[in-house]
Design a protein around this motif. Structure first.
Motif, short mmCIF file in Angstrom:
data_model
loop_
_atom_site.label_atom_id
_atom_site.label_comp_id
_atom_site.label_asym_id
_atom_site.label_seq_id
_atom_site.Cartn_x
_atom_site.Cartn_y
_atom_site.Cartn_z
N UNK A 57 52.40 72.75 30.96
CA UNK A 57 52.77 74.09 30.49
C UNK A 57 52.46 74.15 29.00
N UNK A 58 52.45 75.36 28.46
CA UNK A 58 52.15 75.53 27.05
C UNK A 58 53.29 76.31 26.39
N UNK A 59 53.44 76.10 25.09
CA UNK A 59 54.44 76.93 24.40
C UNK A 59 53.89 78.33 24.16
N UNK A 60 54.76 79.32 24.15
CA UNK A 60 54.33 80.66 23.75
C UNK A 60 54.03 80.64 22.26
N UNK A 61 53.33 81.66 21.79
CA UNK A 61 53.00 81.71 20.36
C UNK A 61 54.28 81.72 19.53
N UNK A 62 55.27 82.45 20.01
CA UNK A 62 56.55 82.54 19.31
C UNK A 62 57.23 81.18 19.24
N UNK A 63 57.16 80.43 20.35
CA UNK A 63 57.80 79.12 20.40
C UNK A 63 57.12 78.15 19.44
N UNK A 64 55.79 78.24 19.40
CA UNK A 64 55.02 77.37 18.51
C UNK A 64 55.41 77.61 17.04
N UNK A 65 55.52 78.89 16.72
CA UNK A 65 55.87 79.27 15.35
C UNK A 65 57.29 78.80 15.00
N UNK A 66 58.20 79.05 15.95
CA UNK A 66 59.60 78.66 15.72
C UNK A 66 59.72 77.15 15.56
N UNK A 67 58.97 76.40 16.38
CA UNK A 67 59.03 74.93 16.32
C UNK A 67 58.52 74.43 14.98
N UNK A 68 57.47 75.10 14.49
CA UNK A 68 56.92 74.72 13.20
C UNK A 68 57.95 74.98 12.10
N UNK A 69 58.57 76.13 12.18
CA UNK A 69 59.55 76.53 11.18
C UNK A 69 60.78 75.62 11.22
N UNK A 70 61.27 75.34 12.42
CA UNK A 70 62.49 74.54 12.59
C UNK A 70 62.20 73.04 12.59
N UNK A 71 60.89 72.69 12.55
CA UNK A 71 60.48 71.28 12.65
C UNK A 71 61.04 70.63 13.91
N UNK A 72 60.80 71.27 15.03
CA UNK A 72 61.19 70.71 16.33
C UNK A 72 59.94 70.10 16.97
#
Ligand code: GDP
Length: 474
Positions: free
Chosen positions: A432-447
């Motif tokens: 599966x892939x992350x949504x664009x929003x999830x990718x951005x949030x992960x980058x921001x939150x460092x997850x």
């Protein structure tokens, strides 16, 4: 971080020998000059019938709330409603808001302040008006614990659905008890007992079947069972023995805020400790000011707000964010200083967000004492999740316990990232892939999001990370 055994004993006004003895009984042999961890401080204080709250130590105005048992008074429960989309969260909140209100008065309670209060048999219940686990977990990720009880709405004609399971996992991660409202029992296809059976599979077990969860059948549409639900929430709250000190400078969290054209910045706060009054000097996140007026959920000016009361504050310098802490200061200058300091720290933090758990970091974390690895698992099919779960069970977990705190079929979403951030978890995705929003949030939150095509690769990575042998990612 923390304080020494001696300092802690002074703060509580007890002999340090008492503290040392209690620590010893917990298997912690510490001397008077040794430092206690925050967990130990909370544990021992609790043991001695005291309530302390540790406020972020890097703050210049760090305070430890030190309430004596006799200062603590019972307070009403604060409730969040969760459940799958269309199962009736909004309808249920509406039905609840209209209980005990004669239809002629209904116009008076349309005011929306982000939370509402209802009275049942002279007891108050506070409801957070934003239903769903996204808002709940987003606040938790910011350090705001504002919910005592979760009402999980499940439609009797639809049963347990993906977001039902998500809500259960979010509630469990936050350690908040669940009361189940089996909704839509008026519908011809309603099967309330099937809902119970399905929930058992997810660890939510009715009391009548020997479990610890209270269930109530309701119809939000026909307003059936609503009083029963409210009484059940009170029962659940009584088990929790919720208490707070009302005789202190107020503090709590922002649950909603916006800029009003006529009134300026408006924030709805939930008071958790103390009593808030007009004229108080307050900090909320990075904003500050003197409380010009307090508005209660019925739209009336309030003279004060006490623990578990939601109330609108007017008079802030800017609009804070949901989840921000608020606190009253004796001196307005202190309030302003803290607000400015927080703003400065926020700018610094933006440049260097603290990373959450990552596989690369796991070994170091274990060396530092971490004993748990939390995972959020998303996959294309249920079989992959089960295969991974089996593989983990066979793995050596003596040093670090591997826990899947949430798993579901589907891509990685922003909500997954928020849950992972709040629980310091790693996200694993299979095919599966992350949504664009999830990718951005992960980058921001460092997850850390790890994507795999085959199961053994994930197992291999986690095994390697455990012993500090993970090959660097390119
Ligand atoms: P939410 O997405 O969970 O907030 O769900 P809503 O409250 O918006 O409800 C979704 C739909 O279910 C709406 O069309 C409601 O009218 C309907 N609904 C909600 N509660 C009941 C109920 O108790 N009985 C019936 N028959 N319909 C309901």
């Amino acid at each position: 971080q923390g304080s020494t055994v001696g300092e802690f004993a002074d703060l509580l006004g007890v002999p340090s020998g008492d503290v040392i003895k209690r620590l010893f009984l917990l298997g912690q042999a510490l001397t008077v000059t040794q430092t206690m961890s925050d967990e130990l401080i909370e544990l021992i204080a609790d043991d001695m019938g005291r309530k302390v709250r540790i406020v972020s130590p890097e703050e210049e105005f760090a305070v430890v709330y030190n309430d004596k048992e006799e200062d603590l008074k019972p307070r009403p429960p604060v409730v969040t409603v969760m459940g799958h989309v269309d199962h009736g969260k909004t309808s249920l909140l509406d039905a609840i808001r209209h209980t005990g209100v004669a239809s002629g008065e209904a116009g008076g309670i349309t005011q929306h302040i982000g939370a509402s209060v209802v009275d049942i048999n002279g007891r108050q219940i506070t409801f957070i008006d934003t239903p769903g686990h996204e808002a709940f977990t987003a606040m938790r990720a910011r350090g705001a614990q504002v919910t005592d009880v979760i009402v999980l709405v499940v439609a009797a004609d639809d049963g347990v659905m993906p977001q039902t399971i998500e809500a259960i996992n979010h509630a469990k991660a936050a350690n908040v008890p669940i009361v189940v409202a089996v909704n839509k029992i008026d519908k011809p296809g309603a099967q309330p007992d099937r809902v119970r059976q399905e929930l058992v599979e997810h660890g939510v077990i009715p009391e009548e079947w020997g479990g610890s969860n209270m269930f109530v059948n309701v119809s939000a549409k026909q307003k059936l069972g609503i009083d029963d639900l409210l009484e059940t929430i009170i029962l659940q709250a009584d088990v929790l023995e919720l208490k707070a000190n009302p005789d202190a400078l107020a503090s709590g969290f922002v649950i909603e805020a916006n800029l009003d054209k006529g009134r300026g910045p408006v924030a709805t706060v939930l008071v958790q400790r103390g009593t808030l009054k007009p004229g108080d000097s307050v900090v909320a996140g990075e904003s500050y000011g003197r409380v010009r007026a307090l508005i209660d959920p019925r739209g009336n000016h309030a003279k004060q707000a006490t623990p578990s009361d939601p109330v609108e504050i007017l008079g802030l310098s800017s609009v804070p964010t949901a989840g921000d802490e608020f606190r009253v200061f004796e001196d307005e200058r202190d309030a302003r200083k803290l607000a400015e300091e927080r703003a400065m720290r926020a700018r610094l933090k933006e440049q260097q967000t603290k990373s959450h758990m990552s596989l690369d970091d796991l070994f170091n974390r274990i060396e530092e004492g971490t004993t748990e690895l939390n995972l959020v698992v998303k996959a294309d099919v249920q079989g992959s999740i089960e295969a991974l779960r089996d593989a983990f069970e066979k793995m050596d977990q003596s040093e670090v316990k591997i826990q899947i705190i949430h798993s579901a079929v589907g891509g990685v979403t922003e909500t997954d990232v928020t849950l992972a951030a709040a629980s310091d978890a790693i996200i694993i995705g299979f095919n599966v892939r992350p949504t664009a929003g999830a990718r951005k949030a992960a980058e921001h939150e460092k997850v850390d999001i790890r994507l795999y095509r085959v199961i053994y690769q994930a197992i291999e990575d986690i095994n390697a990370a455990r012993i500090g042998m993970l090959a660097p990612e390119f």
